[in-house]
Design a protein around this motif. Structure first.
Motif, PDB file in Angstrom:
ATOM      1  N   TRP A 176       0.838  -1.208   0.000  1.00 34.91           N
ATOM      2  CA  TRP A 176       0.000   0.000   0.000  1.00 34.91           C
ATOM      3  C   TRP A 176       0.871   1.256   0.000  1.00 34.91           C
ATOM      4  N   LEU A 177       1.925   1.229   0.814  1.00 35.33           N
ATOM      5  CA  LEU A 177       2.808   2.401   0.867  1.00 35.33           C
ATOM      6  C   LEU A 177       3.446   2.646  -0.499  1.00 35.33           C
ATOM      7  N   ARG A 178       3.851   1.561  -1.162  1.00 36.38           N
ATOM      8  CA  ARG A 178       4.459   1.701  -2.497  1.00 36.38           C
ATOM      9  C   ARG A 178       3.453   2.243  -3.502  1.00 36.38           C
ATOM     10  N   LEU A 179       2.217   1.764  -3.416  1.00 36.72           N
ATOM     11  CA  LEU A 179       1.180   2.248  -4.333  1.00 36.72           C
ATOM     12  C   LEU A 179       1.067   3.773  -4.247  1.00 36.72           C
ATOM     13  N   LEU A 180       1.222   4.289  -3.034  1.00 38.26           N
ATOM     14  CA  LEU A 180       1.131   5.738  -2.831  1.00 38.26           C
ATOM     15  C   LEU A 180       2.472   6.421  -3.088  1.00 38.26           C
ATOM     16  N   GLY A 181       3.486   5.629  -3.443  1.00 34.08           N
ATOM     17  CA  GLY A 181       4.773   6.205  -3.835  1.00 34.08           C
ATOM     18  C   GLY A 181       5.786   6.345  -2.714  1.00 34.08           C
ATOM     19  N   PHE A 182       5.536   5.703  -1.580  1.00 33.29           N
ATOM     20  CA  PHE A 182       6.496   5.774  -0.482  1.00 33.29           C
ATOM     21  C   PHE A 182       7.471   4.597  -0.560  1.00 33.29           C
ATOM     22  N   ASP A 183       8.743   4.945  -0.692  1.00 35.41           N
ATOM     23  CA  ASP A 183       9.827   3.971  -0.806  1.00 35.41           C
ATOM     24  C   ASP A 183       9.845   3.053   0.434  1.00 35.41           C
ATOM     25  N   THR A 184       9.483   1.790   0.240  1.00 37.45           N
ATOM     26  CA  THR A 184       9.366   0.865   1.369  1.00 37.45           C
ATOM     27  C   THR A 184      10.012  -0.474   1.050  1.00 37.45           C
ATOM     28  N   VAL A 185      11.097  -0.756   1.737  1.00 36.70           N
ATOM     29  CA  VAL A 185      11.757  -2.049   1.597  1.00 36.70           C
ATOM     30  C   VAL A 185      11.103  -3.006   2.576  1.00 36.70           C
TER      31      VAL A 185
ATOM     32  N   GLN B 158       0.641  12.404  -2.294  1.00 40.92           N
ATOM     33  CA  GLN B 158       0.860  13.279  -3.447  1.00 40.92           C
ATOM     34  C   GLN B 158       0.469  12.565  -4.730  1.00 40.92           C
ATOM     35  N   ALA B 159      -0.393  13.213  -5.480  1.00 40.56           N
ATOM     36  CA  ALA B 159      -0.921  12.599  -6.699  1.00 40.56           C
ATOM     37  C   ALA B 159       0.195  12.175  -7.657  1.00 40.56           C
ATOM     38  N   GLN B 160       1.226  12.991  -7.751  1.00 36.92           N
ATOM     39  CA  GLN B 160       2.270  12.672  -8.746  1.00 36.92           C
ATOM     40  C   GLN B 160       3.119  11.458  -8.350  1.00 36.92           C
ATOM     41  N   ASN B 161       2.973  11.003  -7.104  1.00 33.90           N
ATOM     42  CA  ASN B 161       3.748   9.824  -6.682  1.00 33.90           C
ATOM     43  C   ASN B 161       2.960   8.519  -6.800  1.00 33.90           C
ATOM     44  N   PHE B 162       1.667   8.652  -7.108  1.00 34.43           N
ATOM     45  CA  PHE B 162       0.801   7.475  -7.188  1.00 34.43           C
ATOM     46  C   PHE B 162       1.263   6.552  -8.323  1.00 34.43           C
ATOM     47  N   CYS B 163       1.405   5.273  -8.007  1.00 33.96           N
ATOM     48  CA  CYS B 163       1.800   4.270  -8.998  1.00 33.96           C
ATOM     49  C   CYS B 163       3.132   4.595  -9.689  1.00 33.96           C
ATOM     50  N   THR B 164       4.106   5.019  -8.916  1.00 35.18           N
ATOM     51  CA  THR B 164       5.436   5.258  -9.486  1.00 35.18           C
ATOM     52  C   THR B 164       6.428   4.191  -9.063  1.00 35.18           C
ATOM     53  N   LEU B 165       5.997   3.287  -8.149  1.00 36.46           N
ATOM     54  CA  LEU B 165       6.897   2.225  -7.670  1.00 36.46           C
ATOM     55  C   LEU B 165       6.290   0.863  -7.964  1.00 36.46           C
TER      56      LEU B 165
ATOM     57  N   ILE C  59      -9.313   7.191   4.132  1.00 32.82           N
ATOM     58  CA  ILE C  59      -8.040   7.767   3.708  1.00 32.82           C
ATOM     59  C   ILE C  59      -8.310   8.691   2.524  1.00 32.82           C
ATOM     60  N   ASP C  60      -7.875   9.928   2.678  1.00 39.82           N
ATOM     61  CA  ASP C  60      -8.227  10.944   1.689  1.00 39.82           C
ATOM     62  C   ASP C  60      -7.316  10.881   0.470  1.00 39.82           C
ATOM     63  N   VAL C  61      -7.861  10.388  -0.628  1.00 37.83           N
ATOM     64  CA  VAL C  61      -7.082  10.298  -1.867  1.00 37.83           C
ATOM     65  C   VAL C  61      -7.714  11.173  -2.960  1.00 37.83           C
ATOM     66  N   THR C  62      -8.454  12.189  -2.521  1.00 41.42           N
ATOM     67  CA  THR C  62      -9.144  13.073  -3.462  1.00 41.42           C
ATOM     68  C   THR C  62      -8.197  13.627  -4.517  1.00 41.42           C
ATOM     69  N   GLN C  63      -7.016  14.061  -4.041  1.00 37.26           N
ATOM     70  CA  GLN C  63      -6.054  14.676  -4.958  1.00 37.26           C
ATOM     71  C   GLN C  63      -5.678  13.711  -6.089  1.00 37.26           C
ATOM     72  N   ILE C  64      -5.457  12.448  -5.735  1.00 36.90           N
ATOM     73  CA  ILE C  64      -5.104  11.456  -6.754  1.00 36.90           C
ATOM     74  C   ILE C  64      -6.279  11.239  -7.704  1.00 36.90           C
ATOM     75  N   ARG C  65      -7.463  11.098  -7.135  1.00 33.89           N
ATOM     76  CA  ARG C  65      -8.637  10.804  -7.976  1.00 33.89           C
ATOM     77  C   ARG C  65      -8.894  11.930  -8.960  1.00 33.89           C
ATOM     78  N   GLN C  66      -8.693  13.155  -8.486  1.00 31.19           N
ATOM     79  CA  GLN C  66      -8.911  14.287  -9.390  1.00 31.19           C
ATOM     80  C   GLN C  66      -7.870  14.309 -10.495  1.00 31.19           C
ATOM     81  N   SER C  67      -6.610  14.078 -10.129  1.00 31.84           N
ATOM     82  CA  SER C  67      -5.563  14.181 -11.132  1.00 31.84           C
ATOM     83  C   SER C  67      -5.632  13.027 -12.143  1.00 31.84           C
TER      84      SER C  67
END
Ligand code: ZN
Length: 166
Positions: free
Chosen positions: A19-28, A89-96, A155-163
């Motif tokens: 889930w963290l990766r989906l939102l773009g947070f670097d998680t090993v 952050q919308a721009q980090n969604f699905c970047t990992l 969990i507020d993902v409005t920004q991602i959904r809009q973008s």
């Protein structure tokens, strides 16, 4: 400038790591028991150690550790976001890559013609690939469902959904 937070999760938190990766947070995510070696790795790589092992709190540790509740994965995600005041952050969604935690690389549409199902190729123009497992990703219903699920869980993902317009 704040550098983005990075995480190291023990093996019991593999779901949370995705889930963290989906939102773009670097998680090993590390196999095996959380313990001294994981603490060392986290501190060495400047990652916040995510664990459910309360006893680690009592050990001497130069890094940062977040003790997670024994709860559903989405509740753990919510806990991490709140405790660390993480901004989605919308721009980090699905970047990992969800499996490898590698940064996805953009692909030319033409280059995936024979690699993805025909109906996908017809409808989708944006593709990325994981440099490690070589898996190809494109925006689709699984992303929409994931965002829907997060919204339903507060969990507020409005920004991602809009973008993404989904
Ligand atoms: Zn991968």
């Amino acid at each position: 400038m704040n550098t983005p937070m990075k995480f190291l999760a023990d093996a019991t938190l593999a779901g949370l790591a995705r889930w963290l990766r989906l939102l773009g947070f670097d998680t090993v995510c590390v196999r095996g028991e959380a313990g001294r070696p994981l603490m060392r790795q986290a501190a060495g790589e400047g990652r916040i150690l995510l664990t459910r092992r309360r006893d680690l709190m009592e050990r001497q540790f130069s890094g940062r550790l977040l003790l997670l509740p024994d709860a559903a994965t989405v509740k753990q995600l919510s806990f991490v976001l709140q405790k660390l005041s993480l901004e989605i952050q919308a721009q980090n969604f699905c970047t990992l890559c969800l499996s490898c935690n590698q940064k996805l690389v953009s692909l030319e549409r033409e280059s995936v013609r024979n690699l993805v199902p025909e109906y996908v190729f017809e409808h989708c123009t944006a593709y990325t690939r994981c440099p490690q497992c070589r898996k190809i990703f494109w925006p689709g219903t699984h992303q929409r469902n994931a965002l829907q699920f997060l919204t339903e869980n507060g969990i507020d993902v409005t920004q991602i959904r809009q973008s993404q317009n989904i």
